[in-house]
Motif scaffolding. Structure first.
Motif, PDB file in Angstrom:
ATOM      1  N   THR A 133       0.841  -1.199   0.000  1.00 41.29           N
ATOM      2  CA  THR A 133       0.000   0.000   0.000  1.00 41.29           C
ATOM      3  C   THR A 133       0.871   1.241   0.000  1.00 41.29           C
ATOM      4  N   ARG A 168      -2.659   2.026 -11.742  1.00 45.23           N
ATOM      5  CA  ARG A 168      -3.321   0.731 -11.553  1.00 45.23           C
ATOM      6  C   ARG A 168      -2.592  -0.356 -12.325  1.00 45.23           C
ATOM      7  N   THR A 220       0.849  -1.599 -10.881  1.00 49.14           N
ATOM      8  CA  THR A 220       0.902  -2.223  -9.558  1.00 49.14           C
ATOM      9  C   THR A 220       0.202  -3.573  -9.591  1.00 49.14           C
ATOM     10  N   PHE A 234      -2.751  -4.548  -4.485  1.00 51.43           N
ATOM     11  CA  PHE A 234      -2.110  -3.310  -4.048  1.00 51.43           C
ATOM     12  C   PHE A 234      -3.180  -2.258  -3.764  1.00 51.43           C
ATOM     13  N   ARG A 251      -7.686  -0.867  -7.056  1.00 55.24           N
ATOM     14  CA  ARG A 251      -6.524  -0.431  -6.285  1.00 55.24           C
ATOM     15  C   ARG A 251      -6.875   0.732  -5.346  1.00 55.24           C
TER      16      ARG A 251
END
Length: 252
Positions: free
Chosen positions: A39, A59, A62, A66, A102
């Protein structure tokens, strides 16, 4: 998800050699960050709201699972000072929709000169779409009243637990079934690091306040010299020692 621990932002040049290998280009820092942490709290939206496409890029860069928390625009919190919140909230959320799954909580950090105004806060919180997790970080002592606590509870909004100088900067109210904690700088050396005992105390507070199945988001804002990275790892380990589920952190 359990307790998710990360930092406030990820684009810090002095994190080379701490989190980012010397040869890692800055354009790949988010990917490198997400290999260790699960995070992050993004400050970008506070200073200049990214476009929907930029959120979508984050987005895509990751991994699944996440979570990116967002610090709401200063236009809403510091310029408008929560007045006329409908349009800035709608704009923030429409852009942030690019994050898809996310997207984590939204943080409303209020100016230290903004005195308590229950009506303003009530209207602002009501503008967020149903299901949005909103954390509120007031910074004026006038906010610490039973009326404000009840208002946060009614909206399911979390009072942000803020630490300044290894001490709570606000009452440790639990106002929602989830929590949000921010660490602005400790008293250990080298500054602005936190001592292990201070972080263990915060881990115990989280453990004693929220049940094991509750989600709690914790972010370190003491970025100088990579202090946030080191302290996030130490805090996560302290939480794990209490037999709590903790999101991933780097192996430093």
């Amino acid at each position: 998800m359990g307790v998710l621990v990360g930092t406030s932002g990820w684009q810090y040049k002095d994190w080379r050699g701490v989190l980012y290998p010397a040869g890692c280009p800055q354009r790949l820092w988010l990917e490198e960050y997400a290999r260790g942490f699960t995070t992050v709290e993004s400050n970008n939206a506070f200073y200049r709201l990214p476009e929907h496409d930029q959120f979508a890029v984050w987005r895509d860069r990751t991994p699944a699972g996440f979570v990116m928390a967002l610090k709401a625009s200063r236009y809403l919190t510091h310029i408008k000072r929560l007045r006329d919140p409908k349009e800035p909230v709608a704009r923030l959320m429409s852009h942030a929709d690019g994050l898809g799954d996310r997207l984590g909580p939204v943080l409303l950090q209020l100016p230290p000169t903004l005195r308590a105004d229950p009506a303003l806060l009530d209207t602002a919180l009501a503008c967020f779409p149903a299901g949005t997790r909103v954390a509120v970080e007031p910074r004026h002592d006038s906010w610490w009243t039973a009326e404000i606590r009840a208002l946060l509870e009614d909206h399911g909004a979390a009072l942000c637990w803020a630490d300044v100088g290894s001490r709570p900067a606000a009452p440790l109210w639990r106002t929602a079934g989830w929590g949000y904690v921010r660490f602005h700088g400790g008293r250990a050396e080298p500054a602005p690091r936190y001592g292990r005992q201070a972080l263990a105390t915060w881990a115990r507070r989280v453990h004693d306040t929220w049940p094991g199945e509750a989600d709690v988001y914790a972010y370190f804002n003491n970025d100088t010299g990579g202090a946030a990275v080191h302290d996030a790892v130490v805090f996560a380990r302290a939480v794990a020692r209490l037999a709590r589920e903790v999101g991933g952190t780097p192996d430093l």
